[in-house]
Write a protein that holds these residues in place. Structure first.
Motif, mmCIF file in Angstrom:
data_model
loop_
_atom_site.group_PDB
_atom_site.id
_atom_site.type_symbol
_atom_site.label_atom_id
_atom_site.label_comp_id
_atom_site.label_asym_id
_atom_site.label_seq_id
_atom_site.Cartn_x
_atom_site.Cartn_y
_atom_site.Cartn_z
ATOM 1 N N PRO A 107 59.485 20.042 22.850
ATOM 2 C CA PRO A 107 58.031 20.157 22.737
ATOM 3 C C PRO A 107 57.597 21.335 21.864
ATOM 4 O O PRO A 107 58.297 22.341 21.769
ATOM 5 C CB PRO A 107 57.612 20.420 24.194
ATOM 6 N N VAL A 108 56.447 21.178 21.230
ATOM 7 C CA VAL A 108 55.734 22.306 20.608
ATOM 8 C C VAL A 108 54.314 22.234 21.139
ATOM 9 O O VAL A 108 53.647 21.208 20.978
ATOM 10 C CB VAL A 108 55.712 22.210 19.063
ATOM 11 N N ARG A 154 62.195 27.200 17.215
ATOM 12 C CA ARG A 154 62.890 27.009 18.499
ATOM 13 C C ARG A 154 63.067 25.524 18.788
ATOM 14 O O ARG A 154 64.127 25.088 19.260
ATOM 15 C CB ARG A 154 62.097 27.676 19.635
ATOM 16 N N ALA A 155 62.021 24.747 18.505
ATOM 17 C CA ALA A 155 62.087 23.315 18.822
ATOM 18 C C ALA A 155 63.160 22.595 18.001
ATOM 19 O O ALA A 155 63.776 21.649 18.487
ATOM 20 C CB ALA A 155 60.721 22.669 18.596
ATOM 21 N N ILE A 156 63.381 23.022 16.758
ATOM 22 C CA ILE A 156 64.361 22.294 15.934
ATOM 23 C C ILE A 156 65.769 22.883 16.028
ATOM 24 O O ILE A 156 66.710 22.310 15.495
ATOM 25 C CB ILE A 156 63.934 22.221 14.443
ATOM 26 N N ALA A 157 65.900 24.037 16.723
ATOM 27 C CA ALA A 157 67.198 24.730 16.748
ATOM 28 C C ALA A 157 68.310 23.859 17.341
ATOM 29 O O ALA A 157 69.463 23.921 16.900
ATOM 30 C CB ALA A 157 67.085 26.034 17.531
ATOM 31 N N SER A 158 67.982 23.056 18.331
ATOM 32 C CA SER A 158 69.032 22.264 18.985
ATOM 33 C C SER A 158 69.252 20.923 18.281
ATOM 34 O O SER A 158 69.886 20.036 18.825
ATOM 35 C CB SER A 158 68.669 22.029 20.456
ATOM 36 N N PRO A 206 67.098 18.378 17.520
ATOM 37 C CA PRO A 206 66.592 17.290 18.369
ATOM 38 C C PRO A 206 66.399 16.013 17.560
ATOM 39 O O PRO A 206 66.434 16.027 16.329
ATOM 40 C CB PRO A 206 65.231 17.831 18.837
ATOM 41 N N SER A 207 66.179 14.915 18.270
ATOM 42 C CA SER A 207 65.804 13.686 17.568
ATOM 43 C C SER A 207 64.307 13.428 17.665
ATOM 44 O O SER A 207 63.775 12.625 16.908
ATOM 45 C CB SER A 207 66.598 12.485 18.078
ATOM 46 N N ILE A 208 63.627 14.120 18.606
ATOM 47 C CA ILE A 208 62.184 13.905 18.768
ATOM 48 C C ILE A 208 61.476 15.253 18.931
ATOM 49 O O ILE A 208 61.921 16.103 19.716
ATOM 50 C CB ILE A 208 61.883 13.053 20.023
ATOM 51 N N LEU A 209 60.373 15.429 18.226
ATOM 52 C CA LEU A 209 59.470 16.557 18.490
ATOM 53 C C LEU A 209 58.212 16.014 19.150
ATOM 54 O O LEU A 209 57.621 15.049 18.662
ATOM 55 C CB LEU A 209 59.057 17.267 17.195
ATOM 56 N N ARG A 261 53.198 14.935 29.208
ATOM 57 C CA ARG A 261 54.044 15.442 30.298
ATOM 58 C C ARG A 261 54.957 14.335 30.845
ATOM 59 O O ARG A 261 56.106 14.589 31.180
ATOM 60 C CB ARG A 261 53.178 16.027 31.421
ATOM 61 N N MET A 262 54.446 13.118 30.906
ATOM 62 C CA MET A 262 55.300 12.018 31.395
ATOM 63 C C MET A 262 56.395 11.703 30.378
ATOM 64 O O MET A 262 57.538 11.440 30.754
ATOM 65 C CB MET A 262 54.459 10.782 31.691
ATOM 66 N N LEU A 263 56.046 11.747 29.092
ATOM 67 C CA LEU A 263 57.058 11.451 28.063
ATOM 68 C C LEU A 263 58.130 12.534 28.033
ATOM 69 O O LEU A 263 59.281 12.268 27.681
ATOM 70 C CB LEU A 263 56.403 11.323 26.686
ATOM 71 N N LEU A 264 57.753 13.761 28.394
ATOM 72 C CA LEU A 264 58.729 14.859 28.443
ATOM 73 C C LEU A 264 59.497 14.882 29.775
ATOM 74 O O LEU A 264 60.306 15.786 30.015
ATOM 75 C CB LEU A 264 58.010 16.206 28.265
ATOM 76 N N LEU A 265 59.212 13.929 30.643
ATOM 77 C CA LEU A 265 59.806 13.831 31.986
ATOM 78 C C LEU A 265 59.462 15.049 32.844
ATOM 79 O O LEU A 265 60.218 15.439 33.741
ATOM 80 C CB LEU A 265 61.343 13.649 31.926
ATOM 81 N N LEU A 266 58.297 15.671 32.554
ATOM 82 C CA LEU A 266 57.836 16.795 33.372
ATOM 83 C C LEU A 266 56.941 16.293 34.506
ATOM 84 O O LEU A 266 56.599 17.039 35.416
ATOM 85 C CB LEU A 266 57.041 17.796 32.512
ATOM 86 N N ASP A 267 56.525 15.048 34.402
ATOM 87 C CA ASP A 267 55.676 14.445 35.434
ATOM 88 C C ASP A 267 56.106 12.985 35.559
ATOM 89 O O ASP A 267 56.530 12.384 34.569
ATOM 90 C CB ASP A 267 54.205 14.544 35.008
#
Ligand code: SF4
Length: 324
Positions: free
Chosen positions: A94-95, A165-169, A171-174, A57-63
């Motif tokens: 995220p997945v 969905r996760a790769i549709a945009s 991304p550079s990181i999953l 959650r911290m790495l996703l900037l959600l916390d």
């Protein structure tokens, strides 16, 4: 070596919780450092309650960390412009473990997959439809599946939709948080293979969080092993899985990969329950479960010491003064 795209340094997360009638600090993550480079997978392993989800959650900037910092492309979240935050949301996808709760059952699959594309102003309706078809096929589904609803798919197919969905945009990181642990064994290998192929094709960096060292060995280039919120061993996946240094890593490996598949899983540690993070053991946090515990282990927390496999581990046994 290429430059890290995501780094964390000195990361701490403390929650205030009520315990036995008074407020106490719960140290969910303590002093954690990591870095992720493009095209590499960093495995994060540990039992439930070791701090993996809080870290995710911290790495996703959600916390927000209580202290320490996360940087994306060397930029702190607090210094990001609105556009840079939007770029982070596009680039880091995220997945989650459970595709039953992560996919809105009222939305058609095409709309679910197109959601992360809504912020990309340069995409036309046709571009979006083409992208949805492309990623559905990339995960082994059909372009026509875009018109169906999630409840028309099996659990494994739903996880493929979540990955699409996760790769549709692009991304550079999953950020993969236990992405196969809710799946049947037969489906797990298919999903792991899809993820590996996608990583190669798109050059993705991946954080792969799991309690299972066997799947991490298959997926990851580098591994950190966490226990009670701390990193207790780190190194390459190959080295950690062939020559683990920390007794806890050895136990996880023995539990994940019993030497004889027909034999019952060996009665090796992790023995007993993981201690409460509200009342962590003195000295080495693993000493309450470690079969190799020495007197010093109860008194002193070991620092990170060089291990024979080329990585590091937090165990007094790596100190020549205590080595057997
Ligand atoms: Fe076991 Fe001691 Fe090493 Fe901790 S420091 S893992 S208790 S031997």
């Amino acid at each position: 070596m290429s430059q890290a795209i995501l780094t964390a340094s000195g990361l701490n997360r403390i929650f205030k919780v009520r315990h036995k009638g008074k407020m106490q600090d719960l140290h969910a993550v303590s002093g954690l450092d990591l870095s992720l480079e493009p095209g590499r997978t960093l495995g994060i392993v540990g039992e439930s309650g070791c701090g993996k989800t809080t870290l995710n959650r911290m790495l996703l900037l959600l916390d927000q960390p209580t202290s320490g910092e996360v940087r994306f492309k060397d930029k702190l979240p607090a210094d990001m412009t609105h556009a840079e935050r939007a770029e982070f949301r596009r680039a880091v996808q995220p997945v989650f473990q459970n595709p039953f709760s992560s996919l809105d059952p009222r939305m058609r699959v095409g709309k679910i997959i197109a959601e992360p594309l809504s912020s990309l102003a340069d995409l036309s309706r046709d571009d979006i439809d083409n992208r949805v078809a492309e990623v559905l096929e990339a995960v082994g589904l059909r372009a026509e599946d875009a018109r169906r609803f999630p409840n028309e798919f099996s659990g494994g197919q739903r996880q493929r939709i979540a990955i699409a969905r996760a790769i549709a945009s692009r991304p550079s990181i999953l950020m993969l948080d236990e992405p196969v642990s809710s799946q049947d064994i037969s489906i797990r290998a298919q999903i792991l293979n899809i993820l590996k192929d996608l990583q190669d094709e798109y050059g993705l960096g991946c954080i792969f969080i799991s309690h299972d060292l066997a799947t991490v060995r298959f997926m990851a280039h580098d591994v950190i092993v966490m226990y009670l919120g701390r990193v207790i061993e780190r190194g390459t996946a190959q080295a950690i899985c062939s020559q683990p240094s920390h007794p806890y890593t050895k136990a996880l490996l023995a539990a994940a990969l019993p030497p004889d598949p027909d034999a019952p899983a060996p009665d090796v540690p992790p023995r007993g329950e993981i201690p409460s993070p509200l009342d962590p053991p003195s000295g080495c946090p693993y000493h309450t479960r470690c079969p190799l515990k020495m007197d010093v282990c109860v008194r002193e927390r070991p620092g990170m010491l060089a291990s024979p496999h080329g990585g590091v581990a937090a165990c007094h046994l790596l100190d020549p003064g205590y080595a057997p």
